[in-house]
Design a protein around this motif. Structure first.
Motif, PDB file in Angstrom:
ATOM      1  N   GLU A  76      38.635 -29.834 -42.740  1.00 15.39           N
ATOM      2  CA  GLU A  76      37.457 -29.560 -41.740  1.00 15.39           C
ATOM      3  C   GLU A  76      37.558 -30.317 -40.518  1.00 15.39           C
ATOM      4  O   GLU A  76      37.282 -29.804 -39.646  1.00 15.39           O
ATOM      5  CB  GLU A  76      36.268 -29.919 -42.609  1.00 15.39           C
ATOM      6  CG  GLU A  76      35.938 -29.183 -44.117  1.00 15.39           C
ATOM      7  CD  GLU A  76      36.236 -27.647 -44.031  1.00 15.39           C
ATOM      8  OE1 GLU A  76      35.851 -27.249 -42.957  1.00 15.39           O
ATOM      9  OE2 GLU A  76      36.314 -27.328 -45.079  1.00 15.39           O
ATOM     10  N   HIS A  79      39.608 -28.086 -38.492  1.00 20.38           N
ATOM     11  CA  HIS A  79      38.967 -27.123 -37.767  1.00 20.38           C
ATOM     12  C   HIS A  79      38.001 -27.663 -36.628  1.00 20.38           C
ATOM     13  O   HIS A  79      37.836 -27.105 -35.641  1.00 20.38           O
ATOM     14  CB  HIS A  79      37.852 -26.475 -38.803  1.00 20.38           C
ATOM     15  CG  HIS A  79      38.328 -25.600 -39.997  1.00 20.38           C
ATOM     16  ND1 HIS A  79      38.819 -24.546 -39.492  1.00 20.38           N
ATOM     17  CD2 HIS A  79      38.184 -25.582 -41.352  1.00 20.38           C
ATOM     18  CE1 HIS A  79      39.336 -23.586 -40.625  1.00 20.38           C
ATOM     19  NE2 HIS A  79      38.897 -24.376 -41.633  1.00 20.38           N
ATOM     20  N   LEU A 139      40.399 -20.920 -36.811  1.00 16.14           N
ATOM     21  CA  LEU A 139      40.235 -20.376 -38.401  1.00 16.14           C
ATOM     22  C   LEU A 139      41.340 -21.086 -39.133  1.00 16.14           C
ATOM     23  O   LEU A 139      41.267 -21.376 -40.373  1.00 16.14           O
ATOM     24  CB  LEU A 139      40.065 -19.028 -38.586  1.00 16.14           C
ATOM     25  CG  LEU A 139      38.777 -18.478 -37.960  1.00 16.14           C
ATOM     26  CD1 LEU A 139      38.672 -16.913 -38.331  1.00 16.14           C
ATOM     27  CD2 LEU A 139      37.598 -18.765 -39.194  1.00 16.14           C
ATOM     28  N   GLY A 142      42.352 -25.598 -40.265  1.00 17.98           N
ATOM     29  CA  GLY A 142      42.152 -26.315 -41.662  1.00 17.98           C
ATOM     30  C   GLY A 142      43.318 -26.415 -42.378  1.00 17.98           C
ATOM     31  O   GLY A 142      43.816 -27.244 -42.978  1.00 17.98           O
ATOM     32  N   ASP A 159      39.256 -18.963 -45.449  1.00 16.11           N
ATOM     33  CA  ASP A 159      39.433 -18.988 -43.717  1.00 16.11           C
ATOM     34  C   ASP A 159      40.388 -17.681 -43.586  1.00 16.11           C
ATOM     35  O   ASP A 159      40.179 -16.841 -42.612  1.00 16.11           O
ATOM     36  CB  ASP A 159      40.248 -20.189 -43.324  1.00 16.11           C
ATOM     37  CG  ASP A 159      39.488 -21.473 -43.532  1.00 16.11           C
ATOM     38  OD1 ASP A 159      38.139 -21.546 -43.407  1.00 16.11           O
ATOM     39  OD2 ASP A 159      39.974 -22.567 -43.786  1.00 16.11           O
TER      40      ASP A 159
END
Length: 226
Positions: A76, A79, A139, A142, A159
Protein backbone atom coordinates in the motif's frame (compact mmCIF):
# COMPACT_ATOMS: atom_id res chain seq x y z
CA UNK A 1 -21.23 -17.29 -2.18
CA UNK A 2 -17.76 -15.72 -2.27
CA UNK A 3 -14.56 -17.65 -2.86
CA UNK A 4 -13.45 -17.25 0.75
CA UNK A 5 -16.74 -18.68 2.01
CA UNK A 6 -16.51 -21.56 -0.46
CA UNK A 7 -13.00 -22.34 0.76
CA UNK A 8 -14.22 -22.39 4.34
CA UNK A 9 -17.09 -24.69 3.42
CA UNK A 10 -14.65 -27.05 1.71
CA UNK A 11 -12.42 -27.06 4.79
CA UNK A 12 -15.40 -27.68 7.06
CA UNK A 13 -16.59 -30.64 4.98
CA UNK A 14 -13.08 -32.10 4.91
CA UNK A 15 -12.74 -31.64 8.68
CA UNK A 16 -16.10 -33.32 9.30
CA UNK A 17 -15.15 -36.28 7.11
CA UNK A 18 -11.79 -36.64 8.81
CA UNK A 19 -13.36 -36.34 12.26
CA UNK A 20 -15.97 -38.96 11.41
CA UNK A 21 -13.21 -41.38 10.44
CA UNK A 22 -11.09 -40.68 13.51
CA UNK A 23 -13.84 -40.33 16.12
CA UNK A 24 -14.00 -44.09 16.89
CA UNK A 25 -10.23 -44.17 17.38
CA UNK A 26 -10.15 -41.03 19.53
CA UNK A 27 -13.39 -41.88 21.31
CA UNK A 28 -15.07 -38.64 20.23
CA UNK A 29 -18.82 -38.39 19.82
CA UNK A 30 -19.71 -38.01 16.10
CA UNK A 31 -22.19 -35.30 17.08
CA UNK A 32 -19.36 -32.94 18.04
CA UNK A 33 -17.68 -32.61 14.58
CA UNK A 34 -21.11 -32.72 12.89
CA UNK A 35 -22.44 -29.93 15.09
CA UNK A 36 -19.31 -27.83 14.67
CA UNK A 37 -19.44 -28.23 10.91
CA UNK A 38 -23.13 -27.28 10.86
CA UNK A 39 -22.38 -24.09 12.80
CA UNK A 40 -19.50 -23.16 10.47
CA UNK A 41 -21.60 -23.74 7.38
CA UNK A 42 -24.46 -21.72 8.85
CA UNK A 43 -22.24 -18.79 9.74
CA UNK A 44 -20.58 -18.87 6.32
CA UNK A 45 -23.99 -18.82 4.61
CA UNK A 46 -25.32 -15.96 6.73
CA UNK A 47 -22.12 -13.98 6.26
CA UNK A 48 -22.15 -14.50 2.51
CA UNK A 49 -25.77 -13.47 1.95
CA UNK A 50 -26.15 -10.83 4.69
CA UNK A 51 -22.74 -9.21 4.89
CA UNK A 52 -21.24 -9.99 1.51
CA UNK A 53 -18.48 -12.11 3.04
CA UNK A 54 -17.07 -9.20 5.06
CA UNK A 55 -17.49 -10.89 8.43
CA UNK A 56 -15.56 -13.96 7.34
CA UNK A 57 -12.81 -11.81 5.85
CA UNK A 58 -12.44 -9.93 9.14
CA UNK A 59 -12.36 -13.20 11.10
CA UNK A 60 -9.71 -14.80 8.89
CA UNK A 61 -7.67 -11.60 8.97
CA UNK A 62 -7.19 -12.14 12.71
CA UNK A 63 -4.86 -15.01 11.81
CA UNK A 64 -2.77 -13.03 9.32
CA UNK A 65 0.94 -13.40 10.10
CA UNK A 66 3.11 -10.42 10.99
CA UNK A 67 5.14 -11.02 7.82
CA UNK A 68 1.99 -10.87 5.72
CA UNK A 69 0.97 -7.62 7.41
CA UNK A 70 4.40 -6.16 6.64
CA UNK A 71 3.94 -7.15 3.02
CA UNK A 72 0.55 -5.43 2.92
CA UNK A 73 2.04 -2.21 4.30
CA UNK A 74 4.83 -2.27 1.71
CA UNK A 75 2.26 -2.88 -1.02
CA UNK A 76 0.00 0.00 0.00
CA UNK A 77 2.93 2.36 0.58
CA UNK A 78 3.90 1.80 -3.04
CA UNK A 79 0.42 2.87 -4.16
CA UNK A 80 0.40 5.93 -1.92
CA UNK A 81 3.83 7.20 -2.93
CA UNK A 82 3.14 6.72 -6.64
CA UNK A 83 -0.22 8.47 -6.33
CA UNK A 84 1.35 11.49 -4.65
CA UNK A 85 4.18 11.77 -7.17
CA UNK A 86 1.84 11.42 -10.16
CA UNK A 87 -0.91 13.71 -8.92
CA UNK A 88 -3.63 11.10 -8.28
CA UNK A 89 -5.69 12.15 -5.22
CA UNK A 90 -5.81 9.71 -2.28
CA UNK A 91 -8.83 9.82 0.02
CA UNK A 92 -7.73 7.21 2.56
CA UNK A 93 -6.10 3.85 3.18
CA UNK A 94 -6.58 0.74 5.30
CA UNK A 95 -4.19 -2.04 6.28
CA UNK A 96 -6.50 -4.65 7.82
CA UNK A 97 -9.91 -6.13 7.05
CA UNK A 98 -11.37 -4.52 10.18
CA UNK A 99 -10.16 -1.06 9.14
CA UNK A 100 -11.63 -1.66 5.69
CA UNK A 101 -14.99 -2.66 7.18
CA UNK A 102 -15.08 0.37 9.50
CA UNK A 103 -14.53 2.72 6.57
CA UNK A 104 -17.39 1.13 4.66
CA UNK A 105 -15.18 -0.14 1.85
CA UNK A 106 -15.58 -3.42 0.00
CA UNK A 107 -14.39 -6.57 1.70
CA UNK A 108 -10.62 -6.85 1.67
CA UNK A 109 -7.55 -6.90 3.88
CA UNK A 110 -6.51 -3.35 3.09
CA UNK A 111 -6.05 -0.85 0.33
CA UNK A 112 -5.52 2.75 -0.74
CA UNK A 113 -8.61 4.63 -1.85
CA UNK A 114 -8.03 6.79 -4.92
CA UNK A 115 -10.10 9.53 -6.51
CA UNK A 116 -10.27 8.52 -10.16
CA UNK A 117 -13.13 10.89 -10.99
CA UNK A 118 -10.95 12.66 -13.54
CA UNK A 119 -11.15 9.56 -15.73
CA UNK A 120 -14.85 10.27 -16.28
CA UNK A 121 -13.99 13.51 -18.10
CA UNK A 122 -13.50 12.13 -21.60
CA UNK A 123 -12.43 15.49 -23.02
CA UNK A 124 -9.61 15.95 -20.51
CA UNK A 125 -8.46 12.37 -20.90
CA UNK A 126 -8.40 12.63 -24.71
CA UNK A 127 -6.41 15.86 -24.55
CA UNK A 128 -4.00 14.55 -21.93
CA UNK A 129 -3.33 10.80 -22.32
CA UNK A 130 -0.77 11.05 -19.51
CA UNK A 131 -3.72 10.92 -17.11
CA UNK A 132 -4.30 7.33 -18.14
CA UNK A 133 -0.63 6.36 -18.00
CA UNK A 134 -0.30 7.82 -14.52
CA UNK A 135 -3.42 6.03 -13.33
CA UNK A 136 -2.13 2.72 -14.65
CA UNK A 137 1.24 3.29 -12.98
CA UNK A 138 -0.40 4.00 -9.62
CA UNK A 139 -2.48 0.83 -9.86
CA UNK A 140 0.62 -1.29 -10.51
CA UNK A 141 2.77 0.42 -7.86
CA UNK A 142 1.74 -2.01 -5.10
CA UNK A 143 2.97 -4.99 -7.10
CA UNK A 144 6.13 -3.07 -8.00
CA UNK A 145 6.75 -2.37 -4.31
CA UNK A 146 6.41 -6.04 -3.37
CA UNK A 147 8.73 -7.01 -6.20
CA UNK A 148 11.29 -4.47 -5.00
CA UNK A 149 11.23 -5.61 -1.35
CA UNK A 150 10.38 -9.30 -1.61
CA UNK A 151 11.48 -10.14 -5.17
CA UNK A 152 7.96 -11.27 -6.01
CA UNK A 153 4.41 -10.09 -5.36
CA UNK A 154 1.75 -12.13 -3.57
CA UNK A 155 -0.94 -9.44 -3.73
CA UNK A 156 -2.12 -7.26 -6.57
CA UNK A 157 -4.71 -9.43 -8.31
CA UNK A 158 -7.42 -6.89 -7.55
CA UNK A 159 -5.15 -4.11 -8.86
CA UNK A 160 -4.76 -5.97 -12.15
CA UNK A 161 -8.50 -6.51 -12.36
CA UNK A 162 -9.17 -2.82 -11.73
CA UNK A 163 -6.61 -1.86 -14.37
CA UNK A 164 -8.20 -4.12 -16.96
CA UNK A 165 -11.68 -2.93 -16.03
CA UNK A 166 -10.62 0.67 -16.66
CA UNK A 167 -9.07 -0.30 -19.99
CA UNK A 168 -12.27 -2.14 -20.90
CA UNK A 169 -14.42 0.90 -20.07
CA UNK A 170 -12.11 3.09 -22.12
CA UNK A 171 -12.42 0.60 -24.99
CA UNK A 172 -8.70 -0.10 -25.19
CA UNK A 173 -8.19 -3.20 -27.40
CA UNK A 174 -7.78 -6.30 -25.24
CA UNK A 175 -4.61 -7.40 -27.04
CA UNK A 176 -2.92 -4.28 -25.62
CA UNK A 177 -3.71 -5.16 -22.00
CA UNK A 178 -0.49 -7.11 -21.27
CA UNK A 179 1.61 -4.37 -22.90
CA UNK A 180 -0.07 -1.60 -20.89
CA UNK A 181 0.23 -3.61 -17.69
CA UNK A 182 3.94 -4.35 -18.19
CA UNK A 183 4.68 -0.73 -19.09
CA UNK A 184 2.86 0.56 -16.00
CA UNK A 185 4.69 -1.94 -13.78
CA UNK A 186 8.04 -0.81 -15.16
CA UNK A 187 7.20 2.86 -14.63
CA UNK A 188 6.09 2.16 -11.07
CA UNK A 189 9.28 0.24 -10.34
CA UNK A 190 11.46 3.07 -11.65
CA UNK A 191 9.53 5.63 -9.62
CA UNK A 192 9.92 3.68 -6.39
CA UNK A 193 13.62 3.09 -6.99
CA UNK A 194 14.17 6.81 -7.58
CA UNK A 195 12.47 7.62 -4.30
CA UNK A 196 13.46 4.57 -2.28
CA UNK A 197 14.46 6.56 0.81
CA UNK A 198 11.12 8.35 0.82
CA UNK A 199 9.36 5.02 0.33
CA UNK A 200 11.05 3.42 3.33
CA UNK A 201 10.15 6.41 5.53
CA UNK A 202 6.57 6.20 4.31
CA UNK A 203 6.35 2.52 5.27
CA UNK A 204 7.45 3.39 8.81
CA UNK A 205 4.75 5.99 9.44
CA UNK A 206 2.04 3.94 7.72
CA UNK A 207 2.81 1.16 10.22
CA UNK A 208 1.82 3.69 12.90
CA UNK A 209 -1.40 4.48 10.97
CA UNK A 210 -0.41 8.03 10.06
CA UNK A 211 -3.17 9.98 8.31
CA UNK A 212 -3.10 10.59 4.57
CA UNK A 213 -2.18 14.22 5.27
CA UNK A 214 0.76 13.16 7.46
CA UNK A 215 1.94 10.75 4.79
CA UNK A 216 1.78 13.44 2.12
CA UNK A 217 3.71 15.90 4.28
CA UNK A 218 6.43 13.31 4.87
CA UNK A 219 6.68 12.56 1.16
CA UNK A 220 6.93 16.24 0.30
CA UNK A 221 9.54 16.84 2.99
CA UNK A 222 11.75 13.89 2.08
CA UNK A 223 11.49 14.51 -1.66
CA UNK A 224 12.77 18.05 -1.16
CA UNK A 225 15.71 16.76 0.90
CA UNK A 226 16.60 14.18 -1.73
Amino acid sequence: MGQTSLNLVAIAVFAMTLSALLSPVLNISPFIPAGTTFIILGLATVDSFSWGGKGLTVFLDLFTSSEKRRRIIHHEAGHLLAAYCLGIPVTGYTLTAWETLKQGEQAGIGGVQFDFSLLSDEEKVSKNPLILERTFTVLMAGIAAENMIYSQAEGGQEDKENLREIMKILEIPSHLYPQKESWALLQAKNLLLRHETTYQELVKIMEKRASVEECQKLIQRTLIKN
